[in-house]
Design a protein around this motif. Structure first.
Motif, PDB file in Angstrom:
ATOM      1  N   SER A  84      16.477   9.955 -20.892  1.00  0.00           N
ATOM      2  CA  SER A  84      16.645   8.501 -20.977  1.00  0.00           C
ATOM      3  C   SER A  84      17.011   7.907 -19.625  1.00  0.00           C
ATOM      4  O   SER A  84      16.539   6.824 -19.262  1.00  0.00           O
ATOM      5  N   ALA A  85      17.852   8.594 -18.874  1.00  0.00           N
ATOM      6  CA  ALA A  85      18.238   8.103 -17.552  1.00  0.00           C
ATOM      7  C   ALA A  85      17.038   8.081 -16.613  1.00  0.00           C
ATOM      8  O   ALA A  85      16.885   7.154 -15.811  1.00  0.00           O
ATOM      9  N   LEU A  86      16.188   9.083 -16.713  1.00  0.00           N
ATOM     10  CA  LEU A  86      14.987   9.100 -15.880  1.00  0.00           C
ATOM     11  C   LEU A  86      14.041   7.969 -16.257  1.00  0.00           C
ATOM     12  O   LEU A  86      13.445   7.323 -15.387  1.00  0.00           O
ATOM     13  N   VAL A  87      13.886   7.704 -17.549  1.00  0.00           N
ATOM     14  CA  VAL A  87      13.022   6.603 -17.998  1.00  0.00           C
ATOM     15  C   VAL A  87      13.588   5.269 -17.517  1.00  0.00           C
ATOM     16  O   VAL A  87      12.849   4.395 -17.050  1.00  0.00           O
ATOM     17  N   ALA A  88      14.904   5.110 -17.597  1.00  0.00           N
ATOM     18  CA  ALA A  88      15.528   3.866 -17.136  1.00  0.00           C
ATOM     19  C   ALA A  88      15.387   3.688 -15.635  1.00  0.00           C
ATOM     20  O   ALA A  88      15.406   2.564 -15.140  1.00  0.00           O
ATOM     21  N   SER A  89      15.232   4.787 -14.895  1.00  0.00           N
ATOM     22  CA  SER A  89      15.056   4.721 -13.442  1.00  0.00           C
ATOM     23  C   SER A  89      13.603   4.541 -13.033  1.00  0.00           C
ATOM     24  O   SER A  89      13.300   4.489 -11.840  1.00  0.00           O
ATOM     25  N   GLY A  90      12.701   4.503 -14.004  1.00  0.00           N
ATOM     26  CA  GLY A  90      11.303   4.264 -13.695  1.00  0.00           C
ATOM     27  C   GLY A  90      10.439   5.505 -13.655  1.00  0.00           C
ATOM     28  O   GLY A  90       9.267   5.427 -13.302  1.00  0.00           O
ATOM     29  N   TYR A  91      10.997   6.651 -13.998  1.00  0.00           N
ATOM     30  CA  TYR A  91      10.222   7.888 -14.017  1.00  0.00           C
ATOM     31  C   TYR A  91       9.670   8.129 -15.417  1.00  0.00           C
ATOM     32  O   TYR A  91      10.014   7.443 -16.370  1.00  0.00           O
ATOM     33  N   ASP A  92       8.823   9.138 -15.527  1.00  0.00           N
ATOM     34  CA  ASP A  92       8.257   9.488 -16.830  1.00  0.00           C
ATOM     35  C   ASP A  92       9.291  10.210 -17.685  1.00  0.00           C
ATOM     36  O   ASP A  92      10.225  10.841 -17.175  1.00  0.00           O
ATOM     37  N   LYS A  93       9.075  10.127 -18.999  1.00  0.00           N
ATOM     38  CA  LYS A  93       9.952  10.799 -19.954  1.00  0.00           C
ATOM     39  C   LYS A  93       9.774  12.315 -19.843  1.00  0.00           C
ATOM     40  O   LYS A  93       8.666  12.800 -19.607  1.00  0.00           O
ATOM     41  N   ILE A  94      10.868  13.051 -20.023  1.00  0.00           N
ATOM     42  CA  ILE A  94      10.783  14.511 -20.032  1.00  0.00           C
ATOM     43  C   ILE A  94      10.210  14.930 -21.376  1.00  0.00           C
ATOM     44  O   ILE A  94      10.723  14.533 -22.427  1.00  0.00           O
ATOM     45  N   PRO A  95       9.142  15.740 -21.380  1.00  0.00           N
ATOM     46  CA  PRO A  95       8.579  16.190 -22.663  1.00  0.00           C
ATOM     47  C   PRO A  95       9.611  16.988 -23.473  1.00  0.00           C
ATOM     48  O   PRO A  95      10.554  17.560 -22.922  1.00  0.00           O
ATOM     49  N   ALA A  96       9.413  17.017 -24.777  1.00  0.00           N
ATOM     50  CA  ALA A  96      10.368  17.669 -25.678  1.00  0.00           C
ATOM     51  C   ALA A  96      10.546  19.153 -25.336  1.00  0.00           C
ATOM     52  O   ALA A  96      11.664  19.676 -25.413  1.00  0.00           O
ATOM     53  N   VAL A  97       9.465  19.818 -24.948  1.00  0.00           N
ATOM     54  CA  VAL A  97       9.561  21.244 -24.604  1.00  0.00           C
ATOM     55  C   VAL A  97      10.471  21.433 -23.393  1.00  0.00           C
ATOM     56  O   VAL A  97      11.309  22.344 -23.363  1.00  0.00           O
ATOM     57  N   HIS A  98      10.358  20.550 -22.415  1.00  0.00           N
ATOM     58  CA  HIS A  98      11.203  20.669 -21.232  1.00  0.00           C
ATOM     59  C   HIS A  98      12.649  20.290 -21.546  1.00  0.00           C
ATOM     60  O   HIS A  98      13.580  20.832 -20.938  1.00  0.00           O
ATOM     61  N   GLN A  99      12.840  19.362 -22.492  1.00  0.00           N
ATOM     62  CA  GLN A  99      14.198  19.035 -22.907  1.00  0.00           C
ATOM     63  C   GLN A  99      14.872  20.251 -23.553  1.00  0.00           C
ATOM     64  O   GLN A  99      16.065  20.488 -23.353  1.00  0.00           O
ATOM     65  N   VAL A 100      14.100  21.004 -24.312  1.00  0.00           N
ATOM     66  CA  VAL A 100      14.647  22.222 -24.916  1.00  0.00           C
ATOM     67  C   VAL A 100      15.055  23.203 -23.824  1.00  0.00           C
ATOM     68  O   VAL A 100      16.121  23.830 -23.898  1.00  0.00           O
ATOM     69  N   TRP A 101      14.220  23.344 -22.797  1.00  0.00           N
ATOM     70  CA  TRP A 101      14.555  24.269 -21.710  1.00  0.00           C
ATOM     71  C   TRP A 101      15.773  23.785 -20.923  1.00  0.00           C
ATOM     72  O   TRP A 101      16.589  24.607 -20.482  1.00  0.00           O
ATOM     73  N   VAL A 102      15.916  22.482 -20.746  1.00  0.00           N
ATOM     74  CA  VAL A 102      17.119  21.954 -20.088  1.00  0.00           C
ATOM     75  C   VAL A 102      18.350  22.284 -20.930  1.00  0.00           C
ATOM     76  O   VAL A 102      19.387  22.693 -20.407  1.00  0.00           O
TER      77      VAL A 102
END
Length: 113
Positions: free
Chosen positions: A26-44
């Motif tokens: 969400s912070a990346l989206v608010a900063s103007g970047y693309d959303k992190i895909p769900a698979v990468h969110q799981v890895w984070v």
């Protein structure tokens, strides 16, 4: 009773890690970047859990240092946010950065009391 405690701690840690990954996206989206895909969110989230597990393997003396360091970082970040809010808050009718004398010495009471 011990198994319920373990289950509760595991669920709490996993939900914190998943929440951190979602907040980061969400912070990346608010900063103007693309959303992190769900698979990468799981890895984070998995990476956060692994780092947290590694941190819990340290001796109590090392954890005390980590806790003190985290407390100093939290206090410093709160002070920076407060100062940033005071600097960027505009007076009525103005926009932009305020002077140091306004931030640390000015007072404007528009409450009506």
């Amino acid at each position: 009773c011990g198994w319920w405690n373990f289950l509760g701690n595991t669920a709490g840690d996993a939900s914190f890690a998943a929440g951190f990954a979602a907040f980061l996206s969400s912070a990346l989206v608010a900063s103007g970047y693309d959303k992190i895909p769900a698979v990468h969110q799981v890895w984070v989230a998995i990476l956060v859990l692994l780092l947290w597990s590694l941190l819990n393997c340290f001796r109590i003396e090392k954890l005390a240092f980590v806790n003190n360091f985290a407390a100093v970082c939290h206090v410093a970040s709160i002070l920076l946010v407060i100062i940033g809010c005071l600097v960027c808050a505009g007076q009525p009718g103005s926009t932009g950065i305020q002077t140091g004398s306004f931030v640390f010495g000015g007072y404007y009471n528009d409450s009506g009391w």
